[in-house]
Design a protein around this motif. Structure first.
Motif, PDB file in Angstrom:
ATOM      1  N   UNK A  32       0.832  -1.213   0.000  1.00 25.51           N
ATOM      2  CA  UNK A  32       0.000   0.000   0.000  1.00 25.51           C
ATOM      3  C   UNK A  32       0.862   1.257   0.000  1.00 25.51           C
ATOM      4  N   UNK A  33       1.972   1.235   0.761  1.00 19.52           N
ATOM      5  CA  UNK A  33       2.848   2.407   0.820  1.00 19.52           C
ATOM      6  C   UNK A  33       3.482   2.708  -0.525  1.00 19.52           C
ATOM      7  N   UNK A  34       3.933   1.651  -1.216  1.00 20.47           N
ATOM      8  CA  UNK A  34       4.585   1.854  -2.506  1.00 20.47           C
ATOM      9  C   UNK A  34       3.587   2.384  -3.540  1.00 20.47           C
ATOM     10  N   UNK A  50      -6.224   7.763  -3.543  1.00 19.86           N
ATOM     11  CA  UNK A  50      -5.523   6.654  -4.210  1.00 19.86           C
ATOM     12  C   UNK A  50      -5.385   5.444  -3.288  1.00 19.86           C
ATOM     13  N   UNK A  51      -5.104   5.709  -2.006  1.00 19.51           N
ATOM     14  CA  UNK A  51      -4.971   4.614  -1.036  1.00 19.51           C
ATOM     15  C   UNK A  51      -6.284   3.839  -0.906  1.00 19.51           C
ATOM     16  N   UNK A  52      -7.398   4.572  -0.748  1.00 15.80           N
ATOM     17  CA  UNK A  52      -8.686   3.902  -0.587  1.00 15.80           C
ATOM     18  C   UNK A  52      -9.163   3.265  -1.897  1.00 15.80           C
ATOM     19  N   UNK A  53      -8.754   3.805  -3.051  1.00 11.36           N
ATOM     20  CA  UNK A  53      -9.110   3.176  -4.326  1.00 11.36           C
ATOM     21  C   UNK A  53      -8.459   1.802  -4.467  1.00 11.36           C
ATOM     22  N   UNK A 115      -0.225   7.833   7.221  1.00 13.22           N
ATOM     23  CA  UNK A 115      -0.360   8.461   5.898  1.00 13.22           C
ATOM     24  C   UNK A 115      -1.109   9.801   5.996  1.00 13.22           C
ATOM     25  N   UNK A 116      -2.365   9.821   6.514  1.00 14.82           N
ATOM     26  CA  UNK A 116      -3.068  11.111   6.577  1.00 14.82           C
ATOM     27  C   UNK A 116      -2.380  12.123   7.489  1.00 14.82           C
ATOM     28  N   UNK A 117      -1.753  11.624   8.581  1.00 16.29           N
ATOM     29  CA  UNK A 117      -1.046  12.558   9.476  1.00 16.29           C
ATOM     30  C   UNK A 117       0.102  13.233   8.729  1.00 16.29           C
TER      31      UNK A 117
END
Length: 234
Positions: A32-34, A50-53, A115-117
């Motif tokens: 997920x990070x990449x 993009x993460x949630x997609x 990520x959001x932080x």
């Protein structure tokens, strides 16, 4: 409920005492990070869209990998028969193992709060879709855990359980993207079956009762199908 809690504790111990949980969480974070950060700076937007997609597609394989052992391992080793000699019901066993799958999904998501932080320091982040996305992710993880539990109950082989669970989750993730294969008369029904369709709605920060009912229905159907399979094995 006390017996279900015992099953939950046992399964979590099996996950976290062995390397299983740490390997799965590490792989999930790397993937997920990449995918997320490799495209984040291209769009130059303070958003987790993009993460949630990507999440439904990644969960389609990661959650069945987590749940494949829950029944299949016990059935192959014969420890399931020992478990049935204890004063514990089918419902306790199913609920305890299902909650273990949900807790594992939550454990995978927990580190991604970074990520959001991080993004909030780079731009003005709208926290509504972020909170909605994580609520949807837990519901999606619960729905796929119920499906994975069913797949694990139908076979003694963990690899077969993974393939069956991943195939069902993958189909639910993509079905609303394949509408051109279906007659126009049933398009709305097929679209409603898509897990990604309902998850996308929630990840926009809009909590609609139809989306909640969908995920709760998938969870119920998955757990009830597991119950029927176990009853048949008796």
């Amino acid at each position: 409920m006390r017996q279900a809690t015992y099953i939950l504790q046992k399964e979590l111990k099996d996950y976290f005492v062995t390397p299983i949980a740490y390997i799965v969480i590490t792989i999930f974070l790397v993937v997920t990070g990449w995918f997320f950060f490799s495209t984040f700076f291209l769009y130059n937007q303070a958003s987790l869209r993009n993460f949630f997609n990507l999440l439904p597609l990644i969960f389609s394989f990661v959650i069945p990998a987590v749940t494949m052992r829950l029944f299949a391992e016990e059935l192959s080793k014969g420890s399931y028969e020992l478990l049935r000699t204890m004063p514990i019901t089918f419902g306790d066993i199913i609920v305890g193992k299902f909650l273990a799958g949900v807790v594992m999904a939550a454990a995978m998501l927990l580190p991604t709060i970074a990520y959001p932080i991080s993004i909030s320091f780079l731009g003005e982040l709208d926290w509504g879709p972020v909170i909605g996305g994580y609520i949807g992710a837990i519901l999606l993880g619960g729905a796929f855990s119920a499906i994975g539990l069913f797949a694990s109950a139908v076979t003694h082989n963990q690899i077969v359980a993974f393939i069956v669970g991943a195939a069902i989750c993958f189909a639910l993730t993509l079905v609303d993207k394949m509408l051109f294969f279906f007659p126009e008369a049933i398009l709305s029904v097929v679209e409603y079956l898509g897990a990604d369709f309902h998850f996308s709605n929630i990840s926009k920060g809009i909590i609609d009762s139809r989306d909640l009912i969908y995920f709760l229905s998938v969870i119920f159907i998955g757990l009830y199908a597991t119950y029927l399979v176990l009853m048949q094995k008796e």
